[in-house]
Structure formats: structure tokens, C-alpha cells
Design an enzyme around this catalytic site. Structure first.
Site, mmCIF file in Angstrom:
data_model
loop_
_atom_site.group_PDB
_atom_site.id
_atom_site.type_symbol
_atom_site.label_atom_id
_atom_site.label_comp_id
_atom_site.label_asym_id
_atom_site.label_seq_id
_atom_site.Cartn_x
_atom_site.Cartn_y
_atom_site.Cartn_z
ATOM 1 N N HIS A 154 0.814 -1.220 0.000
ATOM 2 C CA HIS A 154 0.000 0.000 0.000
ATOM 3 C C HIS A 154 0.847 1.270 0.000
ATOM 4 O O HIS A 154 0.332 2.347 0.276
ATOM 5 C CB HIS A 154 -0.950 0.007 1.197
ATOM 6 C CG HIS A 154 -2.005 -1.059 1.143
ATOM 7 N ND1 HIS A 154 -2.931 -1.131 0.131
ATOM 8 C CD2 HIS A 154 -2.261 -2.107 1.964
ATOM 9 C CE1 HIS A 154 -3.734 -2.171 0.333
ATOM 10 N NE2 HIS A 154 -3.342 -2.783 1.437
ATOM 11 N N ARG A 172 7.116 -5.530 3.634
ATOM 12 C CA ARG A 172 5.914 -6.237 3.196
ATOM 13 C C ARG A 172 5.881 -6.213 1.679
ATOM 14 O O ARG A 172 5.821 -5.153 1.053
ATOM 15 C CB ARG A 172 4.633 -5.603 3.749
ATOM 16 C CG ARG A 172 3.382 -6.336 3.230
ATOM 17 C CD ARG A 172 2.123 -6.026 4.000
ATOM 18 N NE ARG A 172 1.622 -4.679 3.747
ATOM 19 C CZ ARG A 172 0.450 -4.224 4.228
ATOM 20 N NH1 ARG A 172 -0.316 -5.012 4.969
ATOM 21 N NH2 ARG A 172 0.073 -2.983 3.968
ATOM 22 N N ASP A 221 17.092 -10.445 -2.305
ATOM 23 C CA ASP A 221 18.400 -10.099 -2.863
ATOM 24 C C ASP A 221 18.778 -8.642 -2.596
ATOM 25 O O ASP A 221 19.971 -8.304 -2.587
ATOM 26 C CB ASP A 221 18.439 -10.395 -4.367
ATOM 27 C CG ASP A 221 18.658 -11.871 -4.667
ATOM 28 O OD1 ASP A 221 18.948 -12.642 -3.726
ATOM 29 O OD2 ASP A 221 18.535 -12.266 -5.845
ATOM 30 N N GLU A 240 -5.690 -11.997 7.084
ATOM 31 C CA GLU A 240 -6.581 -10.829 7.023
ATOM 32 C C GLU A 240 -7.862 -11.123 6.256
ATOM 33 O O GLU A 240 -8.453 -10.209 5.659
ATOM 34 C CB GLU A 240 -5.838 -9.633 6.425
ATOM 35 C CG GLU A 240 -5.039 -9.945 5.175
ATOM 36 C CD GLU A 240 -4.141 -8.793 4.745
ATOM 37 O OE1 GLU A 240 -4.405 -7.641 5.128
ATOM 38 O OE2 GLU A 240 -3.174 -9.058 4.017
ATOM 39 N N ASP A 295 -8.545 -5.464 6.558
ATOM 40 C CA ASP A 295 -9.032 -6.362 5.516
ATOM 41 C C ASP A 295 -9.867 -7.498 6.099
ATOM 42 O O ASP A 295 -10.779 -7.999 5.436
ATOM 43 C CB ASP A 295 -7.864 -6.918 4.701
ATOM 44 C CG ASP A 295 -7.392 -5.941 3.631
ATOM 45 O OD1 ASP A 295 -8.212 -5.547 2.787
ATOM 46 O OD2 ASP A 295 -6.227 -5.556 3.655
#
Length: 272
Positions: free
Chosen positions: A50, A75, A89, A154, A180
Site C-alpha cells: 500500500h 511487506r 536479494d 486478514e 481487511d
């Protein structure tokens, strides 16, 4: 020159004598990330789901917070093996994968963070910041020790499957997203509705029953404290963008709106 990496969030939780408090970095700004990293909070989470983040901006934020005694998590936007490989990475040691609603989905992301034969992460440590371009001795053999994986429950389906998700080998913790979760229950925007709170607490009980740490998103201090009292091991209690938004609104409420001075005639004629 051999280099060492920071302890993972899994390690921090195992060693902690209290719940760990953190905040979201949603702005995409390395300056904001560094400001928050020096706040004294235990952890920060850079948000690709988000927030306006891509790989270069995540890299810049990881570099910005690296000098501070704070644990950084990223996230990812989705549990995609290619995205997970790229973010690892970059040097992210701690991942949160959203929208995990079944044990099969959890197993898939576990495989994505592990090298063969235990998983399917692409091998490129000598070319990447994850192993500091080959300067972390034994990175390939010990990669599981350097990476922790947290999954986000969620949805109502995730609520039902919480115990099975937490029991998946390689899931180091579960994070509950009430926003959510509320939406999936037909209660959009009602994160503190009694039914949503009850669902969060059910997830807590199921996850902790498997001996796995559980955390939650809770910006309201009273709500956060209630979840801590219910056994949350880690919480997110704010976001950079929210703090700036509410702080600037407070300034405007106290001092504004301030009238702008009218330009004099000479300025108008000059086009200023």
C-alpha cells in the site's frame, strides 16, 4: 573482508522480554525511513503493498535504516516467488507476505524464501546485497538463519485456517490485519467491531496454540493495549504518512487558515 548480518525479527522476538512495537513506512521516502528508524521503536516495516515502493526505493530505505538499532521488515505486495527473490536479494532479512488464507499458500511462500532443495529461491547471493556481494561467509548454507518469514492473516478464510497456517514449517510468525479482515466479514471500515475483535482474538489463540508469535496492526493506543494484554508479541502502532497527516492537520486547526497577503500592483504587473 567477511561481514555479518543483523539478527532477524524472529531472533529479536525470541530474545525479547516484552512485546516489540513498530511502525509502517508507507511514504516511500528514505529520509522518512531514517527519521523513523532513529525514533527508539523496535522495528519498522517498509510497505510495498500500500505504499509507492519499487525495488530501488526499497533498497534506498533499507540502506537508510541499516545504521540504526532497529529491525527492518518489508511487506511484499503479493506472495510471488519472483518478487520475494528480488526483495531478499536487496538485503531484506525479514518479510511479511499479505493475504495468506490457507496452509498451502503459506507453504508456497516458505518455499519462495528458501534455497533448493528445501525451496525454490533463485541463487544469486554473490551478485546481491543479501550476501553483501559474497562477503557474508556461508550465506548460501545458512540463508535460512539470515531470513525470517511472517505471514499476514486478514480474511475470514484465514481466520478459519489460522492454526494450520501457523503450523507450517518455516512460518516464523503471524500478523493479523484487522482492516481487511473486517472487509472480508462484510464490516468494511469497522476494525473495532466486536465481531472483528473476536475474530482477531480467535486467530491469536489458534496461532499461539502452535507456539508461534502473533502480532497485529492497531493504531489506536487503547486498542493496541487490549491486543497486547491478549498476548500479542508484536504490534504496529502508527505509520509515517498518518503521523504527518494528523500532525499537519493539528497545526492547521490551531493556526490556520492563515490569509495569504494580497500581491501589490507591481508584483501583479511583473507576473509574480
Amino acid at each position: 573482508m567477511p561481514l555479518s548480518l543483523k539478527p532477524t525479527f524472529r531472533d529479536r522476538l525470541a530474545e525479547a522480554s516484552r512485546p516489540l512495537a513498530g511502525m509502517w513506512i508507507n511514504s516511500g521516502s528514505p529520509v522518512m525511513a531514517e527519521l523513523c528508524a532513529g525514533s527508539g521503536l523496535d522495528w519498522v516495516i517498509i510497505d510495498m503493498e500500500h505504499g509507492p515502493n519499487d525495488l530501488p526505493s526499497v533498497l534506498a530505505q533499507l540502506q537508510a535504516v541499516a545504521a540504526y538499532p532497529v529491525t527492518a521488515m518489508v511487506r511484499v505486495p503479493i506472495g510471488d516467488a519472483v518478487i520475494i527473490k528480488q526483495v531478499l536479494d536487496l538485503g531484506a532479512q525479514n518479510l511479511l507476505v499479505p493475504m495468506i488464507s490457507s496452509a498451502d499458500e503459506a507453504r508456497a511462500v516458505v518455499e519462495a524464501v528458501r534455497y533448493p532443495p528445501r525451496g525454490r529461491r533463485g541463487v544469486g547471493g554473490s551478485l546481491a546485497r543479501s550476501a553483501r556481494w559474497g562477503r557474508v561467509d556461508g550465506y548460501l548454507a545458512d540463508a535460512d538463519r539470515y531470513v525470517s518469514l511472517f505471514v499476514q492473516i486478514e480474511t475470514a478464510a484465514g481466520d478459519d485456517a489460522a492454526a494450520e497456517i501457523a503450523a507450517v514449517d518455516g512460518v516464523d510468525g503471524v500478523f493479523v490485519g484487522p482492516a481487511d479482515l473486517a472487509a472480508s466479514m462484510g464490516l468494511l471500515g469497522q476494525q473495532t467491531h466486536p465481531d472483528v475483535v473476536a475474530a482477531v482474538l480467535r486467530i491469536f489463540d489458534a496461532v499461539r496454540g502452535d507456539g508461534v508469535p502473533v502480532g497485529v496492526n492497531a493504531f489506536d493506543p487503547a486498542v493496541a493495549q487490549n491486543y497486547l494484554d491478549a498476548g500479542a508479541s508484536f504490534v504496529l502502532v502508527g505509520a509515517d504518512v498518518g503521523l504527518v497527516a494528523r500532525g499537519s492537520e493539528a497545526l492547521a486547526a490551531r493556526f490556520g487558515p492563515i490569509p495569504r497577503p494580497e500581491p501589490d500592483e507591481g508584483s501583479e504587473r511583473a507576473g509574480y
